[in-house]
Design a protein around this motif. Structure first.
Motif, PDB file in Angstrom:
ATOM      1  N   MET A 253      14.751  -6.019  50.699  1.00 50.37           N
ATOM      2  CA  MET A 253      13.627  -5.119  50.584  1.00 50.37           C
ATOM      3  C   MET A 253      12.373  -5.968  50.411  1.00 50.37           C
ATOM      4  SD  MET A 253      13.012  -2.168  47.723  1.00 50.37           S
ATOM      5  CE  MET A 253      14.384  -1.252  48.370  1.00 50.37           C
ATOM      6  N   ASN A 254      11.283  -5.532  51.031  1.00 49.76           N
ATOM      7  CA  ASN A 254      10.066  -6.312  50.881  1.00 49.76           C
ATOM      8  C   ASN A 254       9.330  -5.942  49.588  1.00 49.76           C
ATOM      9  OD1 ASN A 254       8.039  -4.231  51.328  1.00 49.76           O
ATOM     10  ND2 ASN A 254       8.523  -4.336  53.494  1.00 49.76           N
ATOM     11  N   THR A 255       8.467  -6.822  49.156  1.00 52.82           N
ATOM     12  CA  THR A 255       7.757  -6.673  47.886  1.00 52.82           C
ATOM     13  C   THR A 255       6.943  -5.391  47.832  1.00 52.82           C
ATOM     14  OG1 THR A 255       7.603  -9.077  47.724  1.00 52.82           O
ATOM     15  CG2 THR A 255       6.146  -7.800  46.307  1.00 52.82           C
ATOM     16  N   MET A 256       6.232  -5.088  48.906  1.00 54.84           N
ATOM     17  CA  MET A 256       5.369  -3.909  48.934  1.00 54.84           C
ATOM     18  C   MET A 256       6.177  -2.627  48.736  1.00 54.84           C
ATOM     19  SD  MET A 256       2.068  -3.486  49.777  1.00 54.84           S
ATOM     20  CE  MET A 256       1.053  -2.969  51.113  1.00 54.84           C
ATOM     21  N   ARG A 257       7.306  -2.518  49.439  1.00 53.35           N
ATOM     22  CA  ARG A 257       8.126  -1.308  49.324  1.00 53.35           C
ATOM     23  C   ARG A 257       8.744  -1.199  47.928  1.00 53.35           C
ATOM     24  NH1 ARG A 257       8.559   3.691  49.430  1.00 53.35           N
ATOM     25  NH2 ARG A 257      10.623   4.513  49.797  1.00 53.35           N
ATOM     26  N   ALA A 258       9.204  -2.299  47.379  1.00 52.35           N
ATOM     27  CA  ALA A 258       9.775  -2.283  46.029  1.00 52.35           C
ATOM     28  C   ALA A 258       8.723  -1.836  45.009  1.00 52.35           C
ATOM     29  CB  ALA A 258      10.316  -3.660  45.668  1.00 52.35           C
ATOM     30  N   GLN A 259       7.496  -2.302  45.178  1.00 52.99           N
ATOM     31  CA  GLN A 259       6.407  -1.909  44.286  1.00 52.99           C
ATOM     32  C   GLN A 259       6.136  -0.411  44.413  1.00 52.99           C
ATOM     33  OE1 GLN A 259       4.914  -4.328  42.244  1.00 52.99           O
ATOM     34  NE2 GLN A 259       4.076  -2.560  41.201  1.00 52.99           N
ATOM     35  N   GLU A 260       6.098   0.101  45.643  1.00 54.22           N
ATOM     36  CA  GLU A 260       5.883   1.537  45.868  1.00 54.22           C
ATOM     37  C   GLU A 260       6.968   2.359  45.165  1.00 54.22           C
ATOM     38  OE1 GLU A 260       5.965   2.045  50.100  1.00 54.22           O
ATOM     39  OE2 GLU A 260       3.948   1.226  50.377  1.00 54.22           O
ATOM     40  N   ILE A 261       8.204   1.935  45.300  1.00 55.99           N
ATOM     41  CA  ILE A 261       9.324   2.658  44.690  1.00 55.99           C
ATOM     42  C   ILE A 261       9.205   2.627  43.170  1.00 55.99           C
ATOM     43  CG2 ILE A 261      11.823   2.610  44.299  1.00 55.99           C
ATOM     44  CD1 ILE A 261      12.062   1.674  47.248  1.00 55.99           C
ATOM     45  N   SER A 262       8.876   1.475  42.602  1.00 56.92           N
ATOM     46  CA  SER A 262       8.801   1.367  41.144  1.00 56.92           C
ATOM     47  C   SER A 262       7.679   2.212  40.557  1.00 56.92           C
ATOM     48  CB  SER A 262       8.653  -0.095  40.716  1.00 56.92           C
ATOM     49  OG  SER A 262       7.358  -0.580  41.013  1.00 56.92           O
ATOM     50  N   GLU A 263       6.616   2.458  41.333  1.00 52.31           N
ATOM     51  CA  GLU A 263       5.475   3.227  40.841  1.00 52.31           C
ATOM     52  C   GLU A 263       5.565   4.719  41.177  1.00 52.31           C
ATOM     53  OE1 GLU A 263       2.175   1.189  42.596  1.00 52.31           O
ATOM     54  OE2 GLU A 263       2.344  -0.507  41.221  1.00 52.31           O
ATOM     55  N   SER A 264       6.516   5.091  42.005  1.00 46.44           N
ATOM     56  CA  SER A 264       6.634   6.475  42.452  1.00 46.44           C
ATOM     57  C   SER A 264       7.330   7.346  41.401  1.00 46.44           C
ATOM     58  CB  SER A 264       7.436   6.533  43.752  1.00 46.44           C
ATOM     59  OG  SER A 264       7.667   7.874  44.117  1.00 46.44           O
ATOM     60  N   PRO A 265       6.851   8.584  41.232  1.00 44.71           N
ATOM     61  CA  PRO A 265       7.536   9.504  40.318  1.00 44.71           C
ATOM     62  C   PRO A 265       8.825  10.064  40.934  1.00 44.71           C
ATOM     63  CG  PRO A 265       5.663  10.598  41.318  1.00 44.71           C
ATOM     64  CD  PRO A 265       5.631   9.161  41.782  1.00 44.71           C
ATOM     65  N   VAL A 266       8.994   9.859  42.241  1.00 43.10           N
ATOM     66  CA  VAL A 266      10.185  10.347  42.944  1.00 43.10           C
ATOM     67  C   VAL A 266      11.245   9.249  42.945  1.00 43.10           C
ATOM     68  CG1 VAL A 266      11.078  11.196  45.136  1.00 43.10           C
ATOM     69  CG2 VAL A 266       8.767  11.820  44.404  1.00 43.10           C
ATOM     70  N   MET A 267      12.445   9.605  42.541  1.00 41.91           N
ATOM     71  CA  MET A 267      13.541   8.645  42.482  1.00 41.91           C
ATOM     72  C   MET A 267      14.006   8.291  43.897  1.00 41.91           C
ATOM     73  SD  MET A 267      15.319   7.122  40.271  1.00 41.91           S
ATOM     74  CE  MET A 267      16.884   6.620  39.686  1.00 41.91           C
ATOM     75  N   ALA A 268      13.988   7.012  44.224  1.00 40.43           N
ATOM     76  CA  ALA A 268      14.455   6.546  45.534  1.00 40.43           C
ATOM     77  C   ALA A 268      15.918   6.121  45.423  1.00 40.43           C
ATOM     78  CB  ALA A 268      13.608   5.376  46.007  1.00 40.43           C
ATOM     79  N   ASN A 269      16.632   6.189  46.520  1.00 41.55           N
ATOM     80  CA  ASN A 269      18.034   5.794  46.561  1.00 41.55           C
ATOM     81  C   ASN A 269      18.107   4.306  46.903  1.00 41.55           C
ATOM     82  OD1 ASN A 269      20.780   5.675  46.739  1.00 41.55           O
ATOM     83  ND2 ASN A 269      20.970   7.067  48.456  1.00 41.55           N
ATOM     84  N   VAL A 270      18.168   3.474  45.867  1.00 44.73           N
ATOM     85  CA  VAL A 270      18.198   2.020  46.022  1.00 44.73           C
ATOM     86  C   VAL A 270      19.490   1.498  45.412  1.00 44.73           C
ATOM     87  CG1 VAL A 270      17.053  -0.153  45.407  1.00 44.73           C
ATOM     88  CG2 VAL A 270      15.688   1.876  45.912  1.00 44.73           C
ATOM     89  N   THR A 271      20.102   0.530  46.104  1.00 49.48           N
ATOM     90  CA  THR A 271      21.317  -0.071  45.566  1.00 49.48           C
ATOM     91  C   THR A 271      21.177  -1.584  45.465  1.00 49.48           C
ATOM     92  OG1 THR A 271      22.342  -0.263  47.755  1.00 49.48           O
ATOM     93  CG2 THR A 271      22.823   1.743  46.495  1.00 49.48           C
ATOM     94  N   TYR A 272      21.946  -2.131  44.545  1.00 49.11           N
ATOM     95  CA  TYR A 272      22.093  -3.580  44.389  1.00 49.11           C
ATOM     96  C   TYR A 272      23.591  -3.842  44.338  1.00 49.11           C
ATOM     97  CZ  TYR A 272      22.337  -8.148  42.197  1.00 49.11           C
ATOM     98  OH  TYR A 272      22.641  -9.461  41.915  1.00 49.11           O
TER      99      TYR A 272
END
Length: 59
Positions: free
Chosen positions: A1-20
């Motif tokens: 995942m790129n930095t910009m998208r990860a930042q967007e997800i972390s700041e969003s009030p909507v829960m994104a489906n991310v896995t590690y």
């Protein structure tokens, strides 16, 4: 995942489906200088870890 998208997800009030490593996670904070993210597994919020951004996958 790129930095910009990860930042967007972390700041969003909507829960994104991310896995590690196949585990659903929540991104707490992104460290763009080191290309890492502070995450925790959704089923284990007390266990935060830092991981490389390129190992996070948005489903």
């Amino acid at each position: 995942m790129n930095t910009m998208r990860a930042q967007e997800i972390s700041e969003s009030p909507v829960m994104a489906n991310v896995t590690y490593d196949g585990t659903p996670v929540y991104i707490q904070k992104v460290d763009s200088d080191n290309n890492t993210a502070r995450i925790y597994a959704l089923d284990d919020p007390d266990n935060e870890v830092s991981v490389p951004l390129d190992q996070l996958v948005e489903q």
